[in-house]
Write a protein that holds these residues in place. Structure first.
Motif, PDB file in Angstrom:
ATOM      1  N   GLY A 127       0.825  -1.197   0.000  1.00  0.00           N
ATOM      2  CA  GLY A 127       0.000   0.000   0.000  1.00  0.00           C
ATOM      3  C   GLY A 127       0.858   1.245   0.000  1.00  0.00           C
ATOM      4  O   GLY A 127       1.999   1.236   0.454  1.00  0.00           O
ATOM      5  N   GLU A 128       0.301   2.325  -0.509  1.00  0.00           N
ATOM      6  CA  GLU A 128       1.007   3.600  -0.514  1.00  0.00           C
ATOM      7  C   GLU A 128       0.942   4.220   0.876  1.00  0.00           C
ATOM      8  O   GLU A 128       0.271   3.725   1.774  1.00  0.00           O
ATOM      9  N   SER A 129       1.641   5.318   1.064  1.00  0.00           N
ATOM     10  CA  SER A 129       1.616   6.026   2.337  1.00  0.00           C
ATOM     11  C   SER A 129       0.184   6.428   2.685  1.00  0.00           C
ATOM     12  O   SER A 129      -0.537   6.967   1.847  1.00  0.00           O
ATOM     13  N   GLY A 130      -0.217   6.146   3.918  1.00  0.00           N
ATOM     14  CA  GLY A 130      -1.575   6.478   4.342  1.00  0.00           C
ATOM     15  C   GLY A 130      -2.613   5.423   4.039  1.00  0.00           C
ATOM     16  O   GLY A 130      -3.804   5.612   4.306  1.00  0.00           O
ATOM     17  N   SER A 131      -2.178   4.272   3.506  1.00  0.00           N
ATOM     18  CA  SER A 131      -3.130   3.220   3.139  1.00  0.00           C
ATOM     19  C   SER A 131      -3.628   2.427   4.340  1.00  0.00           C
ATOM     20  O   SER A 131      -4.631   1.723   4.253  1.00  0.00           O
ATOM     21  N   GLY A 132      -2.901   2.497   5.462  1.00  0.00           N
ATOM     22  CA  GLY A 132      -3.288   1.741   6.647  1.00  0.00           C
ATOM     23  C   GLY A 132      -2.426   0.522   6.890  1.00  0.00           C
ATOM     24  O   GLY A 132      -2.665  -0.230   7.834  1.00  0.00           O
ATOM     25  N   LYS A 133      -1.378   0.343   6.086  1.00  0.00           N
ATOM     26  CA  LYS A 133      -0.577  -0.877   6.226  1.00  0.00           C
ATOM     27  C   LYS A 133       0.221  -0.909   7.526  1.00  0.00           C
ATOM     28  O   LYS A 133       0.398  -1.974   8.121  1.00  0.00           O
ATOM     29  N   SER A 134       0.685   0.255   8.002  1.00  0.00           N
ATOM     30  CA  SER A 134       1.402   0.281   9.281  1.00  0.00           C
ATOM     31  C   SER A 134       0.469  -0.033  10.439  1.00  0.00           C
ATOM     32  O   SER A 134       0.843  -0.727  11.394  1.00  0.00           O
ATOM     33  N   THR A 135      -0.754   0.465  10.351  1.00  0.00           N
ATOM     34  CA  THR A 135      -1.765   0.142  11.372  1.00  0.00           C
ATOM     35  C   THR A 135      -2.066  -1.347  11.353  1.00  0.00           C
ATOM     36  O   THR A 135      -2.154  -1.991  12.410  1.00  0.00           O
ATOM     37  N   MET A 136      -2.186  -1.919  10.171  1.00  0.00           N
ATOM     38  CA  MET A 136      -2.399  -3.353  10.053  1.00  0.00           C
ATOM     39  C   MET A 136      -1.238  -4.119  10.673  1.00  0.00           C
ATOM     40  O   MET A 136      -1.439  -5.139  11.350  1.00  0.00           O
ATOM     41  N   GLY A 137      -0.024  -3.624  10.462  1.00  0.00           N
ATOM     42  CA  GLY A 137       1.157  -4.268  11.040  1.00  0.00           C
ATOM     43  C   GLY A 137       1.111  -4.258  12.557  1.00  0.00           C
ATOM     44  O   GLY A 137       1.456  -5.251  13.208  1.00  0.00           O
ATOM     45  N   ARG A 138       0.674  -3.147  13.144  1.00  0.00           N
ATOM     46  CA  ARG A 138       0.574  -3.052  14.599  1.00  0.00           C
ATOM     47  C   ARG A 138      -0.469  -4.031  15.140  1.00  0.00           C
ATOM     48  O   ARG A 138      -0.292  -4.621  16.207  1.00  0.00           O
ATOM     49  N   VAL A 139      -1.546  -4.196  14.403  1.00  0.00           N
ATOM     50  CA  VAL A 139      -2.561  -5.180  14.806  1.00  0.00           C
ATOM     51  C   VAL A 139      -1.991  -6.589  14.731  1.00  0.00           C
ATOM     52  O   VAL A 139      -2.166  -7.410  15.640  1.00  0.00           O
ATOM     53  N   GLN A 161      -6.570   3.104   1.194  1.00  0.00           N
ATOM     54  CA  GLN A 161      -7.444   3.870   2.090  1.00  0.00           C
ATOM     55  C   GLN A 161      -8.142   2.970   3.108  1.00  0.00           C
ATOM     56  O   GLN A 161      -9.331   3.116   3.389  1.00  0.00           O
ATOM     57  N   GLY A 162      -7.355   2.035   3.653  1.00  0.00           N
ATOM     58  CA  GLY A 162      -7.857   1.194   4.731  1.00  0.00           C
ATOM     59  C   GLY A 162      -8.694   0.005   4.310  1.00  0.00           C
ATOM     60  O   GLY A 162      -9.176  -0.750   5.167  1.00  0.00           O
ATOM     61  N   ARG A 163      -8.830  -0.198   3.013  1.00  0.00           N
ATOM     62  CA  ARG A 163      -9.641  -1.310   2.524  1.00  0.00           C
ATOM     63  C   ARG A 163      -8.811  -2.237   1.640  1.00  0.00           C
ATOM     64  O   ARG A 163      -7.928  -1.781   0.904  1.00  0.00           O
ATOM     65  N   VAL A 164      -9.113  -3.518   1.685  1.00  0.00           N
ATOM     66  CA  VAL A 164      -8.462  -4.487   0.806  1.00  0.00           C
ATOM     67  C   VAL A 164      -9.124  -4.398  -0.557  1.00  0.00           C
ATOM     68  O   VAL A 164     -10.322  -4.663  -0.695  1.00  0.00           O
ATOM     69  N   THR A 165      -8.340  -4.025  -1.565  1.00  0.00           N
ATOM     70  CA  THR A 165      -8.895  -3.926  -2.914  1.00  0.00           C
ATOM     71  C   THR A 165      -8.625  -5.177  -3.744  1.00  0.00           C
ATOM     72  O   THR A 165      -9.336  -5.455  -4.707  1.00  0.00           O
ATOM     73  N   GLU A 166      -7.583  -5.924  -3.359  1.00  0.00           N
ATOM     74  CA  GLU A 166      -7.249  -7.162  -4.057  1.00  0.00           C
ATOM     75  C   GLU A 166      -6.446  -8.053  -3.124  1.00  0.00           C
ATOM     76  O   GLU A 166      -5.675  -7.571  -2.291  1.00  0.00           O
ATOM     77  N   TYR A 167      -6.630  -9.366  -3.244  1.00  0.00           N
ATOM     78  CA  TYR A 167      -5.922 -10.326  -2.399  1.00  0.00           C
ATOM     79  C   TYR A 167      -5.786 -11.608  -3.208  1.00  0.00           C
ATOM     80  O   TYR A 167      -6.766 -12.299  -3.460  1.00  0.00           O
TER      81      TYR A 167
END
Length: 264
Positions: free
Chosen positions: A45-57, A228-234
């Motif tokens: 994800g780009e900056s601000g996508s929420g990936k760091s927050t996901m990492g903390r979780v 933007q905090g949502r999974v768009t593809e997996y």
């Protein structure tokens, strides 16, 4: 091995509503993913996508507002057993190797941090000097580096030390948070080759958080696109070209292929 199911996270906004006081800003919306044993999941994800927050979780540092995190079927945030299991099985390698290694410590002292965790957890007696030499050899560094300080190492060498420290406590799972983004392209390839080797040799499972799709295709088995905090593809990295997602296609168009011949 590790499963996220409909994770939602929000933070209190600094802006204050006149009627209701502080409001909340949601940063993760129903994020679900699964990390299978022995594989590498890339979180892109780009900056601000929420990936760091996901990492903390993922690493047990941030309890989500809703949703569950399961480690081998045990809830991480719903039980002390789950939190303890995660602490015992997870190691982290950060982006900024200069701040994650104490500049006043010699390499041997840095590695002893990981070994001390292992000794406390497994209640075993280790020959630390022997283990330090083994760990340095494992990450491709001479045993003589044990007496060096961080400022005497290159960026790639210091990140190898940080990887050795993460491995020292015998984890099953390692989370890499932008762990190669501060390195030049040539060194990135060398570090990724090392990670692939360690994953195979030690039977490790990886979570690789990054903004760089090129490293995802080199290292990971599956990739989760976060926007933007949502999974768009997996999907599987092997099937990246089959994506119908606009965001994933945009990133695919900008991919750069590493020159692996130069890295060898």
């Amino acid at each position: 091995m590790l499963k996220l199911d409909k994770i939602c996270v929000s933070f209190r906004s600094e802006r204050q509503d006149k009627l209701f006081g502080h409001t909340k800003q949601q940063v993760l919306f129903d994020v679900s993913a699964e990390v299978k044993k022995g594989t590498c999941l890339g979180v892109l994800g780009e900056s601000g996508s929420g990936k760091s927050t996901m990492g903390r979780v993922l690493c047990g540092l941030l309890k989500p507002d809703s949703g569950t995190v399961l480690l081998n079927g045990v809830s991480v945030y719903g039980s002390k057993e789950g939190r303890r299991k995660l602490q015992n099985q997870l190691s982290i390698v950060f982006q900024d190797y200069t701040t994650s290694a104490n500049p006043r410590f010699r390499v041997a002292d840095i590695l002893k941090e990981g070994l001390s965790v292992r000794q406390r957890r497994e209640k075993e007696t280790l020959d630390q000097e022997e283990e330090i030499s083994r760990l340095l050899e494992l990450v491709g560094l001479p045993s003589g580096f044990a007496d060096r300080f961080p400022h005497e190492l290159s960026g790639g060498q210091l990140q190898r030390v940080c990887i050795a420290r993460a491995v020292a406590c015998n984890p099953e799972l390692i989370l890499f948070d932008e762990a190669i983004s501060s390195l030049d392209a040539h060194t990135q390839v060398q570090i990724m080759d090392l990670l692939l080797e360690l994953k195979e040799k030690l039977g490790l499972t990886y979570i690789f958080i990054t903004h760089d799709l090129t490293s995802i295709t080199y290292l990971c088995d599956d990739v989760l696109f976060l926007y933007q905090g949502r999974v768009t593809e997996y999907l599987s990295v092997k099937h990246l070209n089959e994506t119908k997602d606009t965001y994933a296609k945009k990133l695919l168009e900008s991919i750069v292929v590493f020159d692996t011949e130069e890295a060898s």
